[in-house]
Design a protein around this motif. Structure first.
Motif, short mmCIF file in Angstrom:
data_model
loop_
_atom_site.label_atom_id
_atom_site.label_comp_id
_atom_site.label_asym_id
_atom_site.label_seq_id
_atom_site.Cartn_x
_atom_site.Cartn_y
_atom_site.Cartn_z
N THR A 1 157.97 76.50 73.39
CA THR A 1 156.76 76.87 73.99
C THR A 1 156.85 75.97 75.61
N SER A 2 157.26 74.77 75.31
CA SER A 2 157.33 73.83 76.62
C SER A 2 158.44 74.26 77.29
N CYS A 3 159.59 74.54 76.78
CA CYS A 3 160.83 74.88 77.77
C CYS A 3 160.76 76.19 78.43
N VAL A 4 159.92 77.26 77.76
CA VAL A 4 159.68 78.55 78.52
C VAL A 4 158.65 78.25 79.67
N GLY A 5 157.57 77.22 79.36
CA GLY A 5 156.59 76.85 80.52
C GLY A 5 157.23 76.14 81.75
N PHE A 6 158.24 75.45 81.24
CA PHE A 6 158.93 74.83 82.28
C PHE A 6 159.82 75.70 83.27
N PHE A 7 160.55 76.69 82.59
CA PHE A 7 161.38 77.42 83.36
C PHE A 7 160.64 78.68 84.09
N MET A 8 159.48 78.96 83.59
CA MET A 8 158.59 80.03 84.26
C MET A 8 157.86 79.61 85.40
N PRO A 9 158.09 80.41 86.65
CA PRO A 9 157.62 80.18 87.89
C PRO A 9 155.87 80.34 88.10
N TYR A 10 155.53 80.58 87.06
CA TYR A 10 153.80 80.97 87.23
C TYR A 10 152.99 79.61 87.21
N TRP A 11 153.25 78.60 87.48
CA TRP A 11 152.42 77.41 87.73
C TRP A 11 151.10 77.42 88.34
N LEU A 12 151.42 77.85 89.74
CA LEU A 12 150.50 78.02 90.82
C LEU A 12 150.81 79.54 91.28
N LEU A 13 149.53 80.20 91.36
CA LEU A 13 149.50 81.52 92.03
C LEU A 13 148.60 81.71 93.04
#
Length: 139
Positions: A22-34
């Protein structure tokens, strides 16, 4: 297959793997700030971005590239703080993944994980979690 883990250790191994993934997927996904820019929906994270502005020198205008991708270079990450966040979060994800994979191997190989190795792995996992969350790292 013999295991060097107790029932609690096996549960720890699988939960560790789920948390690391879950942490790795969250790190690679670009959806931190919208948000939006030039009337287009944009999003970005420390490692990737979606729908970003680029200067078109031939027309002397700014155009939106409507695709997702990683930053062209480490220096292309917007600020020093974001670069530090990328390194620290990536390090945390790597540590979490290392411990999780070692724990999963402990489910299959006997005498791989002793009490001391388990305690050291727990400490490494704690450090990886601190790095991934950013709490206590100044971010």
């Amino acid at each position: 297959m013999a295991s060097s883990l107790t029932c609690a250790g096996i549960v720890w191994a699988f939960l560790s793997f789920l948390c690391a993934a879950t942490s790795c997927v969250g790190f690679f996904m670009p959806y931190w700030l919208l948000g939006s820019q030039l009337e287009k929906s944009v999003s970005f994270g420390t490692f990737r971005r979606c729908s970003y502005p680029v200067r078109d020198e031939s027309r002397q205008t700014t155009v939106m590239v409507e695709q997702c991708g990683r930053y062209a270079s480490f220096q292309a990450i917007p600020s020093a703080e974001w670069r530090i966040c990328t390194v620290v979060t990536g390090l945390g994800c790597g540590l979490l993944l290392l411990v999780a994979l070692t724990a999963l191997m402990g489910c299959c190989v006997s005498e791989l994980i002793s009490r001391t190795v388990g305690r050291v792995a727990g400490g490494i996992q704690f450090l990886g979690g601190k790095c991934s969350c950013g709490k206590g790292t100044g971010m």
